[in-house]
Every structure is written in C-alpha cells, then in structure tokens.
Scaffold this motif. Structure first.
Motif: not given
Length: 443
Positions: A88, A92, A94
C-alpha cells in the motif's frame, strides 16, 4: 523460515564491531554527515514487529548524534498484513526510505530498491565470509545483512555426556551411522535421543529445505536444480542428497520422543523439554533461545551439529550447519530523494557498526550479527556454537529458498507430515514433492 516476524520464535538466524562509531562521535564525524547539514527525514518500515521499541530507541540515539536527521518508524503488526502494508505504501507513492524485509520480498520488488553495488566492497570487509554472497539477490546487492540464523541438530550437552559417560565432541558425528550409534547409547541410558517439531514450517522449510541447499555450495546451481525439478529434467527419486536426507529423517523418526503423536507441534513444550534434559537432540534453530534462555531450571550448555545426509564424511552437508540471513535492510529508490538515500545508507551503517547499534541488536533484540568483530555480547549459546562453524567456513548456504514460491513450505511441509506419520511411503511422498515443483513450472 521462522524468523523474527513471529513472537517468541525467531527472535533472532552472525556478528560485528567494525570501524565503530562511539557514543561520543560528533555529528560531523558520523557517516553521511555531508547531507545531514541540510536536514532530512527518513522513514523505516519494520517487519520485525516485536522489536519496534528497540528500533525507536535507536532512532532517538541517532538523532541526538545527528540532529539534522529524523527517523520515523512505520510499524507493522506481528504475524500478518505486513506485505499488504508495504504494498500500500508503494501504491500510494510514499514508500519507506529503509525497509527491513525478508529477502524474498526484496527480490519480488527488486525494481523499487537501490542497487548497493557501491557499498558491497565495504560490507564484504565488515561481514563474515559468505554473508554478502548469501544476501545477493539475482546477483545484486539489494539488501544489507544484519541478522543471521542457523539450524541443525541442537544438543543438550549434559544429557549426551551422561548417556555416553564422557566428554562429547560434536565433530565426532560425521555420518548417519555415527549419529545412529550415538542415539542407541542415549536410548540405552534411558533418555529420549531426539525431538522433531512436527510443524509444517519446520519440516517443509527447514528440514526439506536442506535437500535443495545441499546440491551445491553455489546458490545459482541450487536454483538451477529447482528449475530442473519444475521442468521435469531432474527426478528427486534418483537424487542422492535428497534420498540421503530422507534416510536420515527415517532415523530421526525412529528415535523421536514425539513419535506416538508427532504432529502436536507444541513449540514451547518441545523447546522446554529439550532445555530441561528430556531429550538429547532437537531439530531446530538458534531462535529457540527466545524460549530456552528465560527458562528456570534448564540446563546451561547446548550446542549444534549438522544433519548428516550420508555415510561418507566428505559429502557436502555432513559437516556444515544450515545458515541464512532472514532479514535485510533495503533502501528505496522509487520515491526517495538522493538526500534521503544518502542518510539511509549512513544510518544503516551506523546501526551495524556502532557500539549502540550492536548492543541494541545483540543484547536487547537477542539476535546475531553476521559481522567479524562484534563487541556486544549476547547470551545465546546456540548462536555462539553456530558462529564457530561459520568462522571455519562450515555452513550450508540456504539462500536458494529466497527464490521459492510463498507456499513451498506449507505444501511440501504437509507432505512431510503425512510421511512422518506413515500415511504415505517414500515413493508417494517423493512424487508429491516432485509434482508440487512441476505445478510451479514457468513461475
């Protein structure tokens, strides 16, 4: 592989002090001080969840020495959802600057991490022989080793010596016949010779994993062996190391203290019974110290011998203990700035070479560092015994498992369990394992 992602087990898994940065180093003398003048924040993704607090304390110490570098922990839950969280973060845009991951995960996402070729020579000097080679993934240095584990036949020194009536020399067991003769003496003295932990991970990853790793001293040749299994070019039934390993397993089954109910697989009970002298040997790894080390009324002296796979002392595997690096530090290149990458390199080097970092890893986490000169002292005597093999170059590199499918240990472990309880014979078992690999052809 059971590793430090699971509470109470790997704690963990060998050792360094290297060009140490002392606590009194000024920030400008620390690695990577150039970029620190600008101020930089990095994030640290940790899959060794049970030592989150130790890492956070290290981050604070490093910030005190390097005020312009801030490190934020991205914790993960113990035992689950770690890969999903990592994915995830990538999705994202990040990602964590530094990630503490299983080698197989780093390999799966190799395009997201820095190739640390420029750091390789430095770490080859700092680490024990074979540590960097064992960490290579597809020939690239994508992760810096910081822990190591070993496993084999652990022994309780008191039990063995009381049964044999003399000092036990672990090097005296060079073959399967040597092991059988020793087991007979122990049984005659009224003690259980052996405990086999019946869990699928122990049987499928650790024990059967030896079959793939004992084909060659080179990981790439072991990978080719597995590819040949997938493509039907190699037949396990005709393979000498595999058959030798299973012949030894038959011996271990015969003398197993759990043979009346071998699949109960109570990890704490097995480790405790071994530590208190209810069995002389235990097929397990140094991570079991997380249970043994805190027990009251346990014995004090333990060691390890390799699992013999033949009656020829010269055969590869008979004098080598299994050894691997279950976790590596990888540095992101997909979303991190050059300044963050430089700060990450400096911080990782500090963790494995400084007095504070080594003390945290060895003493507080209870793990082993695969480095040459570690000043921090731990209490894990099994790790110490494994380190002696490693120092002599007597270790079996099981790095081939980094390239295996995620379900290899559960699927083949289930087949091992059936064989262990006599629900399948050697021929049928071998066919099951062969069919598993064929089902992964092209993957």
């Amino acid at each position: 592989m059971k590793s430090i992602t699971t509470t109470g087990i790997c704690s963990i898994i060998l050792l360094s002090s290297l060009v140490a940065c002392s606590q009194n180093n000024a920030p400008s003398s620390s690695p990577g001080a150039t970029q620190q003048a600008k101020g930089v924040k990095i994030t640290f993704f940790n899959t060794s969840a049970e030592v989150n607090g130790v890492f956070e304390d290290l981050f604070k110490t490093y910030h005190e020495q390097n005020p312009n570098v801030t490190i934020e922990l991205i914790p993960t839950p113990i035992g689950g959802a770690q890969l999903e969280k990592f994915q995830s973060l990538l999705a994202s845009g990040n990602p964590a600057t530094v990630a503490n991951l299983d080698p197989g995960t780093i390999l799966q996402y190799k395009d997201k991490f820095m190739d640390l070729e420029t750091e390789k020579a430095k770490y080859e000097k700092l680490t024990k022989p074979g540590a960097v080679d064992g960490a290579l993934l597809d020939g690239k240095f994508l992760g810096i080793p910081w822990t190591a584990q070993g496993y084999g036949l652990l022994y309780n020194k008191r039990v063995v010596e009381e049964a044999t009536g003399g000092t036990f020399d672990p090097s005296s067991v060079k073959t399967r016949n040597d092991l059988e003769a020793l087991f007979k003496k122990i049984e005659a003295a009224g003690k259980a010779p052996m405990i086999i932990h019946g869990a699928d991970w122990s049987l499928g990853a650790h024990y059967l994993g030896l079959a793939y790793s004992s084909q060659s001293q080179k990981v790439e040749e072991n990978r080719k062996f597995v590819e040949d299994l997938k493509n039907g070019k190699t037949n396990l039934a005709d393979n000498q190391p595999f058959n030798g390993l299973m012949d030894t397993f038959d011996l271990l089954k015969q003398y197993n203290a759990r043979k009346n109910d071998p699949l109960v697989a109570d990890y704490n009970k097995d480790s405790t019974d071994f530590a208190k002298g209810n069995a002389a040997f235990y097929f397990m790894g140094d991570w079991t110290w997380s249970v043994i080390g805190t027990l009251e009324g346990r014995d004090k002296e333990f060691g390890i011998i390799p699992v013999p796979i033949s009656n020829n002392p010269a055969d590869y595997g008979n004098s080598q203990v299994a050894y691997t690096e279950p976790k590596l530090f990888a540095i992101d290149k997909s979303g991190s700035t050059p300044e963050q990458q430089a700060a990450a390199k400096a911080f990782v080097e500090w963790m494995v070479t400084s007095e504070q970092g080594q003390n945290a890893i060895v003493t507080k986490m209870g793990l082993s560092l695969p480095y040459k000169d570690v000043k921090a002292k731990g209490t894990n005597v099994i790790s110490d015994a494994i380190a002696k093999y490693v120092d002599q170059g007597k270790f079996l590199n099981i790095g081939v498992i980094n390239y295996f499918p995620q379900d290899y240990w559960s699927k083949t472990g289930a087949s091992m369990q059936k064989y262990m309880v006599g629900k399948t014979d050697r021929k049928a078992f071998t066919t099951e394992v062969q069919d598993y690999w064929k089902s992964n052809a092209g993957k």
